[in-house]
Write an enzyme that holds these catalytic residues in place. Structure first.
Site, PDB file in Angstrom:
ATOM      1  N   ASP A  12       0.863  -1.168   0.000  1.00 54.76           N
ATOM      2  CA  ASP A  12       0.000   0.000   0.000  1.00 54.76           C
ATOM      3  C   ASP A  12       0.912   1.235   0.000  1.00 54.76           C
ATOM      4  O   ASP A  12       2.088   1.144   0.358  1.00 54.76           O
ATOM      5  CB  ASP A  12      -0.886  -0.036   1.255  1.00 54.76           C
ATOM      6  CG  ASP A  12      -1.830   1.146   1.315  1.00 54.76           C
ATOM      7  OD1 ASP A  12      -2.505   1.405   0.315  1.00 54.76           O
ATOM      8  OD2 ASP A  12      -1.881   1.803   2.377  1.00 54.76           O
ATOM      9  N   ASP A  14      -0.138   5.160   0.760  1.00 60.34           N
ATOM     10  CA  ASP A  14      -0.300   6.192   1.791  1.00 60.34           C
ATOM     11  C   ASP A  14      -0.321   5.542   3.174  1.00 60.34           C
ATOM     12  O   ASP A  14      -1.073   4.606   3.413  1.00 60.34           O
ATOM     13  CB  ASP A  14      -1.585   6.985   1.548  1.00 60.34           C
ATOM     14  CG  ASP A  14      -1.501   8.403   2.117  1.00 60.34           C
ATOM     15  OD1 ASP A  14      -0.501   8.713   2.796  1.00 60.34           O
ATOM     16  OD2 ASP A  14      -2.432   9.184   1.889  1.00 60.34           O
ATOM     17  N   LYS A 187      -9.492  -2.581  -2.661  1.00 63.71           N
ATOM     18  CA  LYS A 187      -9.445  -3.200  -1.334  1.00 63.71           C
ATOM     19  C   LYS A 187     -10.621  -2.723  -0.486  1.00 63.71           C
ATOM     20  O   LYS A 187     -10.938  -1.546  -0.556  1.00 63.71           O
ATOM     21  CB  LYS A 187      -8.151  -2.812  -0.603  1.00 63.71           C
ATOM     22  CG  LYS A 187      -6.872  -3.041  -1.375  1.00 63.71           C
ATOM     23  CD  LYS A 187      -5.706  -2.441  -0.588  1.00 63.71           C
ATOM     24  CE  LYS A 187      -4.676  -1.839  -1.517  1.00 63.71           C
ATOM     25  NZ  LYS A 187      -3.532  -1.268  -0.810  1.00 63.71           N
ATOM     26  N   ASP A 210      -1.372  -0.307   6.009  1.00 61.29           N
ATOM     27  CA  ASP A 210      -1.524   0.403   7.284  1.00 61.29           C
ATOM     28  C   ASP A 210      -2.965   0.391   7.764  1.00 61.29           C
ATOM     29  O   ASP A 210      -3.228   0.794   8.888  1.00 61.29           O
ATOM     30  CB  ASP A 210      -1.050   1.862   7.156  1.00 61.29           C
ATOM     31  CG  ASP A 210      -1.988   2.699   6.306  1.00 61.29           C
ATOM     32  OD1 ASP A 210      -2.304   2.273   5.180  1.00 61.29           O
ATOM     33  OD2 ASP A 210      -2.417   3.775   6.764  1.00 61.29           O
TER      34      ASP A 210
HETATM   35 MG   LIG Z   1      -2.834   3.259   3.357  1.00 59.61          MG
END
Ligand SMILES: [Mg+2]
Length: 324
Positions: A12, A14, A187, A210
């Protein structure tokens, strides 16, 4: 080391590689070392606004050299979904930005902007330029009963000034106006994951993210091992309270976790122990004691909490050094 146990990291962006405009400080070096030890890197994003070329250029600027073919976007996964639903060369109405248009052309489809073009499908993804006119064309095209594909349904997107409406909020506008429900590519749905596996050729992939409700939930649904990093939105308390479908296989402070071997906490009597820490559940309290690496405290705490039926109701008591 995770980078030697798995062949491809499905990363991922960000909260993992960068936060807002800046790289996560440890990320460039950690990714360089993981790659040097043989792990391939794929950058997998729910953001459909930008093209793989733009994303790769941005990553390279931040000190994470990336090629466009290492970037997999929800726009590409949406275009793959659409191409399975319409005739080759069909017109597809875009409610979104350049990322979607480029992905549709890559699949031989023709992006259009008006319902009068009689599109065979509607595809919707985030772009800061989506306005009422785009949404109106989307609603008018959907009235004909054509398929509706959304790149993702994240309700918000992070901006330097706070949370702003994301594609999920704009999908909500068309849902309210049409009473219909889109097929979702990103996702935690599986089409984006499948697209990333296809493009990366992964045999033993590791999802790295995250967010519990997108990255990790998607990995659990795909039965793919996952690493949660704590550089984004998830706190240690969130993780301890995560239900079974949102639990990662591994957790680390940041991407240097790819360069580590991860020991499992050990059950000793009624407690779970790891690296100088002990975690015990006593009635409604999760008690963490000891000292050492705070991530080991979190690993022991998760093992103790997740062994309990009433894990969500636990109150955490931990010393400052445990990082809770
Ligand atoms: Mg993220």
């Amino acid at each position: 080391m995770l980078c030697e146990a798995y062949d491809v990291a499905l990363l991922d962006l960000d909260g993992v590689v960068y936060v807002g405009p800046d790289a996560v400080p440890s990320a460039p070096a950690a990714l360089e070392q993981a790659a040097a030890r043989g792990m391939s890197l794929a950058f997998v994003t729910n953001n459909a606004a930008r093209t793989p070329d733009t994303v790769a250029a941005h990553l390279s600027e931040l000190g994470v050299p990336a090629r466009p073919d290492q970037v997999v976007t929800s726009a590409q996964a949406a275009a793959t979904l659409v191409s399975g639903m319409v005739a080759p060369g069909a017109r597809v109405l875009v409610v979104g930005g350049e990322g979607l248009e480029v992905a549709l052309r890559e699949r031989g489809l023709v992006p259009v902007r008006s319902a009068d073009d009689e599109p065979a499908a509607v595809v919707q993804g985030f772009s800061p330029d989506v306005g009422w006119r785009d949404l109106a064309e989307g609603a008018l095209a959907l009235a004909a009963g054509v398929p509706w594909i959304a790149s993702n349904t994240d309700l918000t997107i992070p901006t330097p000034r706070g949370r702003a409406p994301g594609n999920g909020a704009l999908v909500g506008v068309l849902r309210a106006a049409t009473g219909r429900e889109p097929v979702v590519a990103g996702k935690p749905e599986l089409p984006l994951h499948a697209e990333a596996l296809r493009r990366s050729g992964a045999r033993l992939p590791l999802v790295v993210g995250d967010r519990l409700d997108t990255d990790i939930e998607g990995a659990v649904r795909a039965s793919t091992p996952s690493l949660l990093v704590l550089t984004g939105v998830t706190t240690p308390r969130d993780l301890v309270a995560a239900p079974p479908g949102l639990r990662p296989s591994f957790v680390s402070a940041d991407l240097t976790g790819l360069l580590q071997a991860h020991s499992a906490p050990e059950r000793v009597g009624g407690s779970w122990r790891l690296g100088g820490w002990k975690a015990t559940v006593d009635r409604d309290v999760l008690l963490v004691e000891g000292s050492g690496d705070p991530v080991d405290a979190l690993r022991a705490a998760c093992a103790a909490a997740w062994a309990e039926e009433a894990f969500t109701a636990l109150r955490v008591e931990a010393p400052a050094g445990a990082g809770f």
